[in-house]
Every structure is written in structure tokens, then in C-alpha cells.
Design a protein around this motif. Sequence first.
Motif, PDB file in Angstrom:
ATOM      1  N   ALA A 195     -32.523  17.192 -97.045  1.00 47.80           N
ATOM      2  CA  ALA A 195     -31.718  17.197 -95.824  1.00 47.80           C
ATOM      3  C   ALA A 195     -30.955  18.505 -95.649  1.00 47.80           C
ATOM      4  O   ALA A 195     -30.239  18.685 -94.670  1.00 47.80           O
ATOM      5  N   GLY A 196     -31.102  19.429 -96.604  1.00 48.31           N
ATOM      6  CA  GLY A 196     -30.426  20.721 -96.503  1.00 48.31           C
ATOM      7  C   GLY A 196     -29.004  20.720 -97.012  1.00 48.31           C
ATOM      8  O   GLY A 196     -28.279  21.690 -96.833  1.00 48.31           O
ATOM      9  N   LYS A 197     -28.587  19.630 -97.654  1.00 50.76           N
ATOM     10  CA  LYS A 197     -27.229  19.560 -98.197  1.00 50.76           C
ATOM     11  C   LYS A 197     -27.237  20.026 -99.655  1.00 50.76           C
ATOM     12  O   LYS A 197     -28.254  19.923-100.332  1.00 50.76           O
ATOM     13  N   PRO A 198     -26.102  20.544-100.140  1.00 49.36           N
ATOM     14  CA  PRO A 198     -26.062  21.009-101.535  1.00 49.36           C
ATOM     15  C   PRO A 198     -26.395  19.879-102.509  1.00 49.36           C
ATOM     16  O   PRO A 198     -25.875  18.771-102.394  1.00 49.36           O
ATOM     17  N   CYS A 237     -36.798  24.261-103.891  1.00 50.05           N
ATOM     18  CA  CYS A 237     -36.165  24.266-102.561  1.00 50.05           C
ATOM     19  C   CYS A 237     -36.063  25.664-101.958  1.00 50.05           C
ATOM     20  O   CYS A 237     -35.578  25.822-100.843  1.00 50.05           O
ATOM     21  N   VAL A 293     -30.633  22.761-102.808  1.00 48.25           N
ATOM     22  CA  VAL A 293     -30.350  21.891-101.669  1.00 48.25           C
ATOM     23  C   VAL A 293     -31.303  20.704-101.677  1.00 48.25           C
ATOM     24  O   VAL A 293     -32.409  20.772-102.217  1.00 48.25           O
ATOM     25  N   THR A 294     -30.868  19.625-101.051  1.00 50.17           N
ATOM     26  CA  THR A 294     -31.703  18.442-100.922  1.00 50.17           C
ATOM     27  C   THR A 294     -32.656  18.625 -99.755  1.00 50.17           C
ATOM     28  O   THR A 294     -32.592  19.614 -99.033  1.00 50.17           O
ATOM     29  N   ARG A 314     -26.423  17.949-106.130  1.00 51.22           N
ATOM     30  CA  ARG A 314     -25.427  17.801-107.200  1.00 51.22           C
ATOM     31  C   ARG A 314     -25.842  18.559-108.450  1.00 51.22           C
ATOM     32  O   ARG A 314     -25.011  19.115-109.151  1.00 51.22           O
TER      33      ARG A 314
END
Length: 109
Positions: free
Chosen positions: A44-47, A32, A41-42, A49
Motif C-alpha cells: 500500500a506504499g506505507k512504511p 519493494c 514499504v508495504t 515495520r
Amino acid sequence: MERTDQSTPQPSPTAEPRTLDDLVATVICPACRVPVGARCVTRAGKPARESHGRRVEALEQAVGITQHRAAVRSQKPEAWWSNGVDRDAEAALLSAYAARTLPRPAVTA
């Protein structure tokens, strides 16, 4: 009044062995492309897990675990993959990497 025993040594916070989870943020994630110190990050740009597997692989290469396992396997060509895993040696490699990479807190006398 509470009494403390001065002869019992207290565990040092730096004496604990380092794990991959502790050090995974010290390398750039090839999946990423997040920088050192940031979480993966995924899409979608989210952290994320968990850290991406390629980031863990990059850390193992930086520490020297990959090379150590390859050397052990080359000595025993008939060995199963788990025979190349030496937890004590890997912990020593992780500790040495942590000592080189992580900043040490300033000690005041």
C-alpha cells in the motif's frame, strides 16, 4: 560539586559493533525497490515495520557474510547450517562494511 574521574575512558560512539539492523538501509531493497536510506514499504506504499528479508539478504551479500558462511560450510560438508555462523567474523565484516559505506563525522581539533 560533582567530580568526574578523568582516568576512566569514555566509550566511543563509533567503537560499538554494527548490526544488520543498523546497516540495512545502506542497500536498495529488491522486494519493494526503495532507495538507499529509506525504509521498506508495504504494497500500500506505507512504511513497513520491519525490513524485507530480501533486503537483509542483499546486505549480507554486500558485506560478505554469505560468502564467508559458504566457505565455512564447504570446509565441513557434514556440518549443520549453524556451524557456518561465526558472530565475531560477521561483526568484523559488518564493521569493515560500515567503515567503507557510512560517512564519518568531521573531527575538529
